[in-house]
Design a protein around this motif. Structure first.
Motif, PDB file in Angstrom:
ATOM      1  N   PHE A   4       0.844  -1.192   0.000  1.00  0.00           N
ATOM      2  CA  PHE A   4       0.000   0.000   0.000  1.00  0.00           C
ATOM      3  C   PHE A   4       0.876   1.237   0.000  1.00  0.00           C
ATOM      4  O   PHE A   4       1.964   1.204   0.554  1.00  0.00           O
ATOM      5  CB  PHE A   4      -0.893  -0.001   1.241  1.00  0.00           C
ATOM      6  N   TRP A   9      -6.171   2.695  -2.880  1.00  0.00           N
ATOM      7  CA  TRP A   9      -6.092   2.008  -1.588  1.00  0.00           C
ATOM      8  C   TRP A   9      -4.949   2.565  -0.745  1.00  0.00           C
ATOM      9  O   TRP A   9      -3.871   2.848  -1.255  1.00  0.00           O
ATOM     10  CB  TRP A   9      -5.838   0.527  -1.806  1.00  0.00           C
ATOM     11  N   SER A  10      -5.205   2.685   0.566  1.00  0.00           N
ATOM     12  CA  SER A  10      -4.188   3.192   1.486  1.00  0.00           C
ATOM     13  C   SER A  10      -4.382   2.558   2.857  1.00  0.00           C
ATOM     14  O   SER A  10      -5.510   2.281   3.275  1.00  0.00           O
ATOM     15  CB  SER A  10      -4.314   4.714   1.607  1.00  0.00           C
ATOM     16  N   ARG A  11      -3.283   2.398   3.561  1.00  0.00           N
ATOM     17  CA  ARG A  11      -3.340   1.953   4.960  1.00  0.00           C
ATOM     18  C   ARG A  11      -2.891   3.063   5.902  1.00  0.00           C
ATOM     19  O   ARG A  11      -2.491   2.802   7.033  1.00  0.00           O
ATOM     20  CB  ARG A  11      -2.472   0.713   5.158  1.00  0.00           C
ATOM     21  N   HIS A  68     -14.056   2.742   4.406  1.00  0.00           N
ATOM     22  CA  HIS A  68     -13.049   2.123   5.261  1.00  0.00           C
ATOM     23  C   HIS A  68     -13.270   0.625   5.178  1.00  0.00           C
ATOM     24  O   HIS A  68     -14.336   0.121   5.513  1.00  0.00           O
ATOM     25  CB  HIS A  68     -13.176   2.598   6.713  1.00  0.00           C
ATOM     26  N   ASP A  97      -9.427  -5.329   5.496  1.00  0.00           N
ATOM     27  CA  ASP A  97      -8.101  -5.023   4.955  1.00  0.00           C
ATOM     28  C   ASP A  97      -7.356  -3.985   5.781  1.00  0.00           C
ATOM     29  O   ASP A  97      -6.216  -3.668   5.479  1.00  0.00           O
ATOM     30  CB  ASP A  97      -8.209  -4.504   3.514  1.00  0.00           C
ATOM     31  N   ARG A  98      -8.031  -3.420   6.787  1.00  0.00           N
ATOM     32  CA  ARG A  98      -7.469  -2.335   7.595  1.00  0.00           C
ATOM     33  C   ARG A  98      -6.950  -1.231   6.675  1.00  0.00           C
ATOM     34  O   ARG A  98      -5.811  -0.783   6.785  1.00  0.00           O
ATOM     35  CB  ARG A  98      -6.368  -2.855   8.523  1.00  0.00           C
ATOM     36  N   ALA A  99      -7.813  -0.816   5.747  1.00  0.00           N
ATOM     37  CA  ALA A  99      -7.395   0.148   4.726  1.00  0.00           C
ATOM     38  C   ALA A  99      -8.547   1.067   4.359  1.00  0.00           C
ATOM     39  O   ALA A  99      -9.712   0.769   4.624  1.00  0.00           O
ATOM     40  CB  ALA A  99      -6.917  -0.597   3.478  1.00  0.00           C
TER      41      ALA A  99
END
Length: 136
Positions: A40, A70-72, A114, A118-120
């Motif tokens: 990510f 996509w980003s974390r 959110h 995927d915690r993303a």
């Protein structure tokens, strides 16, 4: 169907934008297939839909393009910055592909989500692209 030359031109334009590349440099980059192991942040060219839009004197198509960013990161800022850059690249780029002339690119909308599993954070961007053949 989105022509191969236009698909390649879109990916090349996004990958070639220095500001976008800087935002996703630590991740997987701009991709068009979801990797099983992914770093990510990244941008996925998720979908394209094409319908004929011919005029009296010219054949053409209307494409709906979908991109997922996509980003974390701890908040939505990273995906928001990435999406703003994608929008600028797609709407301000002077499009020329071997077989396809792009008449117009318009942003259709954005959805932020959110993804707990995927915690993303994921942001979906949709664009409309009107095209006609270059040989007209």
């Amino acid at each position: 169907m989105l022509s191969n030359d236009l698909h390649a031109a879109i990916i090349t334009a996004l990958r070639g934008d220095a500001a976008l590349t800087a935002l996703i440099a630590s991740g997987s980059g701009v991709i068009d297939a979801m990797p099983s192991k992914r770093a990510f942040p990244f941008v996925l060219f998720a979908q394209s839909e094409t319908v004929p839009r011919n005029t009296d004197d010219c054949p053409g198509n209307a494409h709906t393009l979908t991109f997922d960013s996509w980003s974390r990161a701890e908040n939505r800022r990273e995906v928001t910055d990435i999406c703003e850059r994608i929008t600028r690249v797609l709407t301000e780029h002077s499009w020329t592909a071997a077989e396809t002339h792009v008449v117009l690119v318009t942003a259709l909308g954005t959805t932020h989500e959110h993804m707990r599993d995927d915690r993303a954070y994921m942001t979906r961007l949709r664009f409309r692209m009107l095209t006609e053949p270059t040989d007209i």
